[in-house]
Design a protein around this motif. Structure first.
Motif, PDB file in Angstrom:
ATOM      1  N   GLN A   4     -38.165   1.412  32.249  1.00 11.68           N
ATOM      2  CA  GLN A   4     -39.259   2.046  31.494  1.00 11.68           C
ATOM      3  C   GLN A   4     -38.719   3.155  30.588  1.00 11.68           C
ATOM      4  OE1 GLN A   4     -41.910   3.368  34.608  1.00 11.68           O
ATOM      5  NE2 GLN A   4     -41.943   1.312  35.459  1.00 11.68           N
ATOM      6  N   PHE A   5     -37.745   3.878  31.118  1.00  9.69           N
ATOM      7  CA  PHE A   5     -37.160   4.963  30.322  1.00  9.69           C
ATOM      8  C   PHE A   5     -36.463   4.391  29.089  1.00  9.69           C
ATOM      9  CE2 PHE A   5     -33.425   7.625  29.350  1.00  9.69           C
ATOM     10  CZ  PHE A   5     -34.051   8.827  29.068  1.00  9.69           C
ATOM     11  N   LEU A   6     -35.675   3.343  29.329  1.00  9.05           N
ATOM     12  CA  LEU A   6     -34.889   2.789  28.221  1.00  9.05           C
ATOM     13  C   LEU A   6     -35.787   2.247  27.108  1.00  9.05           C
ATOM     14  CD1 LEU A   6     -31.984   1.083  30.206  1.00  9.05           C
ATOM     15  CD2 LEU A   6     -31.864   3.171  28.825  1.00  9.05           C
ATOM     16  N   LYS A   7     -36.966   1.760  27.496  1.00  7.43           N
ATOM     17  CA  LYS A   7     -37.892   1.249  26.463  1.00  7.43           C
ATOM     18  C   LYS A   7     -38.348   2.360  25.521  1.00  7.43           C
ATOM     19  CE  LYS A   7     -39.739  -2.668  28.921  1.00  7.43           C
ATOM     20  NZ  LYS A   7     -40.498  -2.838  30.137  1.00  7.43           N
ATOM     21  N   ARG A   8     -38.197   3.595  25.962  1.00  7.51           N
ATOM     22  CA  ARG A   8     -38.627   4.715  25.119  1.00  7.51           C
ATOM     23  C   ARG A   8     -37.456   5.299  24.331  1.00  7.51           C
ATOM     24  NH1 ARG A   8     -43.129   7.823  27.528  1.00  7.51           N
ATOM     25  NH2 ARG A   8     -44.195   6.513  29.007  1.00  7.51           N
ATOM     26  N   CYS A   9     -36.308   4.630  24.398  1.00  3.29           N
ATOM     27  CA  CYS A   9     -35.131   5.143  23.687  1.00  3.29           C
ATOM     28  C   CYS A   9     -34.902   4.331  22.411  1.00  3.29           C
ATOM     29  CB  CYS A   9     -33.893   5.062  24.571  1.00  3.29           C
ATOM     30  SG  CYS A   9     -34.003   6.120  26.018  1.00  3.29           S
ATOM     31  N   TYR A  10     -34.652   5.044  21.319  1.00  4.46           N
ATOM     32  CA  TYR A  10     -34.432   4.395  20.031  1.00  4.46           C
ATOM     33  C   TYR A  10     -33.211   5.020  19.385  1.00  4.46           C
ATOM     34  CZ  TYR A  10     -39.306   3.261  20.914  1.00  4.46           C
ATOM     35  OH  TYR A  10     -40.466   2.853  21.497  1.00  4.46           O
ATOM     36  N   TYR A  11     -32.729   4.331  18.357  1.00  5.99           N
ATOM     37  CA  TYR A  11     -31.533   4.855  17.705  1.00  5.99           C
ATOM     38  C   TYR A  11     -31.706   4.842  16.199  1.00  5.99           C
ATOM     39  CZ  TYR A  11     -26.630   5.660  16.636  1.00  5.99           C
ATOM     40  OH  TYR A  11     -25.470   6.196  16.167  1.00  5.99           O
ATOM     41  N   HIS A  12     -31.140   5.854  15.574  1.00  4.46           N
ATOM     42  CA  HIS A  12     -31.104   5.856  14.108  1.00  4.46           C
ATOM     43  C   HIS A  12     -29.717   6.324  13.675  1.00  4.46           C
ATOM     44  CE1 HIS A  12     -32.647   5.957  10.063  1.00  4.46           C
ATOM     45  NE2 HIS A  12     -32.077   7.145   9.906  1.00  4.46           N
ATOM     46  N   ALA A  13     -29.039   5.480  12.887  1.00 10.71           N
ATOM     47  CA  ALA A  13     -27.702   5.866  12.419  1.00 10.71           C
ATOM     48  C   ALA A  13     -27.847   6.632  11.118  1.00 10.71           C
ATOM     49  CB  ALA A  13     -26.843   4.629  12.211  1.00 10.71           C
TER      50      ALA A  13
END
Ligand code: NDP
Ligand SMILES: O=C1O[C@H](COP(=O)(O)O)[C@@H](O)[C@H](O)[C@H]1O
Length: 588
Positions: free
Chosen positions: A174-183
């Motif tokens: 559930q935590f990982l689903k809330r993680c995003y990335y922007h380069a």
């Protein structure tokens, strides 16, 4: 229609209001009735757990302070004079308050600290229900990565104290689903604008609070603060920035950094982290002193003979040599971690536990300290060593360290506080890498008992019979007091024993990592455990002349073998001040 200034925005507009941007300030329409005025410290927006229970100062925690950023920055001052502050509160609806969202952006997400500490701490907070219902974590760095790759990276390193707990895997998913990335680049306003677009997309028009964690090398702090504050600040809600050390290399560079940061942020948006302030035992120092009658009266030169602040690591600078060689152990550990503990230890009683009251007292004591002199300092550097068929590298064996480097990996110093409470008491500091053990502790050595009735029973070395209070910060947290007592039996033999509060015996649950506490405080707007700019200034003012002298005179460090107890010079230094280090044996 009456208007109001909001200090948060760059040039962002909320679709739900007619908002006109004025530099970083947004003019919000005042809708009396459906909108309510938010005072400087209103009851905080409720997250999933009652934060009040976890307040680190024992007070109900502050609100999501919509006033963050009102004072300090030149931009803020340009638009809101302090005397007008009462009138400059932002009007936000109750519904909006309840529907706030939190976005945490870890800048430098591909780096060592982010993987080792920040993501695990965020996960632990999530696991324990300390994050708001609606939150997300963004990673930002130059490395190209997809959201999925970031999640993989985090999941591989998400080793934390939660590991063995129930539902850990589900929670992690559930935590990982809330993680995003922007380069993006660290100096590109355009890239931060794109980050802002992504944040807006996820925040879907809610009252958004944004926390940026700068987990990056210091030379790019200012670029990131500029881009983030101009392009990715929250338009409604607060924007806060956690800055990792080092905060400069000396007084001048630290002041320069502060000036630059304050160009874009107000002081109360800046959270300078010193993770030692988040350690359980360091938090307990004030509790121990100020809530126990048996200690507070003893806390002065009348009863205390010396205070020792000791940090040692049983590994070298392997992998961090490039950074370390530019800083050395005095800047890496003493000027911040040990000095912060010293300030907490020695400060006068603050008016209250509020951040400003505590930090006022810390600044006062730091500014009362005597200039540190070279004759009260010894420096060392570890050299290669072989033991049991295993060889350990010397500091200069690291490819990233110049062969002729004089950078100290060990230092010991005697510091003094010129005030009536501490006059003449040596505060001995010792910090070193590649020593025989990993340990951080505070040792308080008390004076001899006057006219000791049992003097005869102690033998000739009265020092061995003095009381010593030890706060073992790590590992195996403990507080113990060395006392003298009688060995049971018919004779009169004295013994040295310990009244021992061993945390793992008394409190079987795990102790949260310092980063958890500090992240939670930053989210809550609780600044007590973060360094204010004048504290930083006082800390650098104390160490800078010494650092300059060491460098100008090219003082050669005393070499010590990897895995040893460090240079013998440290013992001479203590002896010069008529004391002994309390950690001379492993069971001390
Ligand atoms: N690691 C630790 O244990 C501790 C670290 N700190 C401090 O925390 C901060 C982060 O530390 P850490 O994670 O170890 O640092 P890293 O060296 O791992 O750097 C973090 C990220 O910053 C980017 N980066 C690295 N070097 C440069 C450069 N020269 N120019 C631009 N970007 C660069 C990289 O990301 P990318 O290339 O993807 O952009 C890297 O992944 C530092 O200020 C450090 O002093 C403080 C206490 C302990
Ligand atoms: O800030 C730093 O701290 C670490 C030690 O932190 P700890 O919590 O593991 O004790 C130290 O290794 C590093 O050199 C320094 O930059």
């Amino acid at each position: 229609m009456a208007t109001h200034l909001s200090p948060y925005s760059s040039t962002k507009f909320s679709s739900s209001h007619e908002i006109k941007a004025v530099s970083r300030f947004v003019v919000l329409p005042r809708k009396i009735g459906s909108l309510t005025r938010v005072p400087q410290y209103h009851p905080r927006i409720r997250t999933r757990k009652q934060f009040q229970l976890k307040s680190t100062n024992g007070h109900p925690l502050n609100a999501v302070s919509l006033q963050d950023g009102l004072d300090g920055s030149p931009l803020a001052r340009e638009h809101v004079r302090p005397q007008d502050r009462e009138d400059s509160s932002v009007f936000v609806s109750e519904a909006e308050k309840l529907e706030s969202t939190l976005s945490i952006t870890v800048v430098g997400a591909s780096g060592d600290l982010a993987k080792k500490k920040i993501f695990p701490a965020l996960f632990a907070l999530y696991y324990e229900d300390f994050l708001p219902e609606d939150f997300r974590v963004f990673g930002y760095a130059r490395t190209e990565m997809t959201d999925e790759e970031l999640r993989n990276m985090i999941s591989k390193t998400l080793t934390c104290r939660i590991d063995q707990r129930e539902n850990c895997e589900d929670k992690m998913d559930q935590f990982l689903k809330r993680c995003y990335y922007h380069a993006g680049q660290y100096n590109s306003e355009e890239d931060f604008s794109k980050l802002d677009d992504k944040l807006n997309e996820k925040e879907v028009g809610k009252l958004s609070n944004r926390l940026f964690y700068l987990s990056i090398p210091p030379n790019i702090f200012v670029d990131v603060v500029r881009c983030a504050s101009l392009r990715a600040s929250s338009t409604k809600g607060w924007t806060r920035v956690i800055v990792e050390k080092p905060f400069g290399r000396d007084l001048e560079s630290s002041r320069q950094l502060t000036r630059c940061l304050k160009h874009y942020l107000a002081e109360d948006q800046i959270f300078r982290i010193d993770h030692y302030l988040g350690k359980e035992l360091v938090e307990n120092l004030s509790v121990l002193r100020f809530s126990n009658l048996v200690f507070e009266p003893l806390w002065s030169r009348n009863y205390i003979r010396s205070v020792q602040l000791i940090f040692s690591e049983d590994f070298g600078t392997e992998g961090r040599g490039g950074y370390f060689d530019n800083y050395g152990i005095i800047r890496d550990i003493m000027q911040n971690h040990l000095l912060q503990i010293l300030a907490l230890f020695a400060m006068e009683t603050p008016v209250s536990l509020d951040a400003e009251d505590v930090r006022n007292e810390k600044v006062k004591v730091l500014r009362s300290m005597k200039q540190l002199e070279l004759e009260n300092v010894i420096v060392g550097q570890y050299k290669g060593h072989s033991k049991g068929g295993k060889s350990f590298p010397g500091y200069t064996d690291d490819q990233t360290v110049p062969k002729d480097s004089l950078t100290p990996t060990f230092a010991a110093a005697a510091l003094f506080i010129n005030n009536s409470r501490w006059d003449g008491v040596p505060f001995l500091m010792k910090a070193g890498k590649a020593l025989h053990t990993r340990r951080a502790e505070v040792r308080v050595q008390f004076r001899h008992v006057p006219g000791n009735l049992y003097r005869r029973n102690f033998g000739t070395d009265l020092d061995k019979a003095t009381n010593e209070l030890v706060l073992r910060v790590q590992p195996d947290e403990a507080i113990y007091l060395k006392i003298n007592n009688k060995v049971p039996g018919l004779g009169m033999r004295l013994d040295r024993s310990e009244l021992n509060l061993l945390y793992r015996a008394r409190y079987p649950r795990e102790i949260p990592d310092a980063y958890e506490r500090l992240l939670l405080d930053a989210i809550e707007g609780e600044r007590r455990l973060f360094i204010r700019s004048d504290e930083l200034d006082a800390a650098w003012a104390l160490f800078t002349p010494l650092l300059e002298e060491l460098e100008e005179k090219k003082i050669v460090p005393e070499f010590y073998p990897y895995g040893s107890r460090g240079p013998v010079g440290a013992h001479y230094l203590a002896a010069k001040h008529n004391v002994r280090w309390g950690d001379l044996t492993d069971d001390s």
